[in-house]
Design an enzyme around this catalytic site. Sequence first.
Site, PDB file in Angstrom:
ATOM      1  N   LYS A 155      -3.304  15.747  -9.502  1.00  0.00           N
ATOM      2  CA  LYS A 155      -2.478  15.348 -10.204  1.00  0.00           C
ATOM      3  C   LYS A 155      -1.618  16.885 -11.036  1.00  0.00           C
ATOM      4  CE  LYS A 155      -3.013  10.484 -11.322  1.00  0.00           C
ATOM      5  NZ  LYS A 155      -2.253   9.814 -10.949  1.00  0.00           N
ATOM      6  N   TYR A 209      -9.467  14.199  -8.016  1.00  0.00           N
ATOM      7  CA  TYR A 209      -8.067  14.323  -8.971  1.00  0.00           C
ATOM      8  C   TYR A 209      -7.536  15.264  -9.513  1.00  0.00           C
ATOM      9  CZ  TYR A 209      -6.463  11.245 -12.472  1.00  0.00           C
ATOM     10  OH  TYR A 209      -5.769  10.577 -13.133  1.00  0.00           O
ATOM     11  N   ASP A 246       0.676  -0.749   0.572  1.00  0.00           N
ATOM     12  CA  ASP A 246      -0.227  -0.539  -0.113  1.00  0.00           C
ATOM     13  C   ASP A 246       0.629   0.876  -0.063  1.00  0.00           C
ATOM     14  OD1 ASP A 246      -1.411   1.769   0.431  1.00  0.00           O
ATOM     15  OD2 ASP A 246      -2.247   1.643   2.163  1.00  0.00           O
ATOM     16  N   SER A 269      -0.639  13.267 -14.822  1.00  0.00           N
ATOM     17  CA  SER A 269      -2.866  13.108 -16.344  1.00  0.00           C
ATOM     18  C   SER A 269      -2.312  14.059 -16.257  1.00  0.00           C
ATOM     19  CB  SER A 269      -3.808  12.757 -14.922  1.00  0.00           C
ATOM     20  OG  SER A 269      -5.173  12.598 -15.847  1.00  0.00           O
TER      21      SER A 269
END
Length: 246
Positions: free
Chosen positions: A154, A150, A57, A137
């Site tokens: 990024k 999100y 993890d 991204s």
Amino acid sequence: MRLEGKTAIVTGAASGFGAGIARIFAREGAKVMVADLNAEAAEDIATEIGGVACCVDVSAGPEVAAMTGAAMDAWGRIDILVNNAGITHMPTPLEEVSEEEFDRVLAVNAKSVYLTARHIVPLMKAAGGGAILNIASTAGLSPRPRLNWYNASKGWMITATKTMAVELAPDRIRVNALCPVAGETPLLASFMGEDTPETRAKFLSTIPIGRFSTPDDMGEAAAFLCSDAASMVTGVAMEVDGGRCI
């Protein structure tokens, strides 16, 4: 054989972009650790490419420390680190994303970069250099609505890449990022909200080249950035997006 003799840890390597990167790194001569939360899938990819599997993890410090120790036990050095593991929340109005979802996205997408740096950068400094690649991204460059946190994670990764590159350059450690557009990975349905022919067509209409990115696209770009051919390249956030960000 661009990576012949190199050792590499690739996180989130049991599927999607990470698996593509692991496969191409192995093809190019690297010894690869397939690090993933999914132990069984990691073993499958490691067996396929002749690598080493590690269940981890990446948002947990003790587990990242154990992963680092396992790599050092196996190889005695770590030449390349690819921070690929990542998650998202479903497309949701920004104020409706739960605190639990927010914490998890930032832990996996951002904190993991801090943790791997904390454990692996000292080893690279001692060895006289290395290459770190963060998988960001297009969402960090050209964010879309309803994926706010999100997108932010990024964007954080891109900024972290650039500041790491500046700080670590005197230690001969190069740090770059890749910014893919959505591809055929387990996260695709999450990005789109639902995976239907209609949503795919709508999404594809925003990509000038007219297709999703593939694990091989990512693997080829990653192999270049982590190879000696890119010895003068650091601090770059390379778009692998078919023109999406233009």
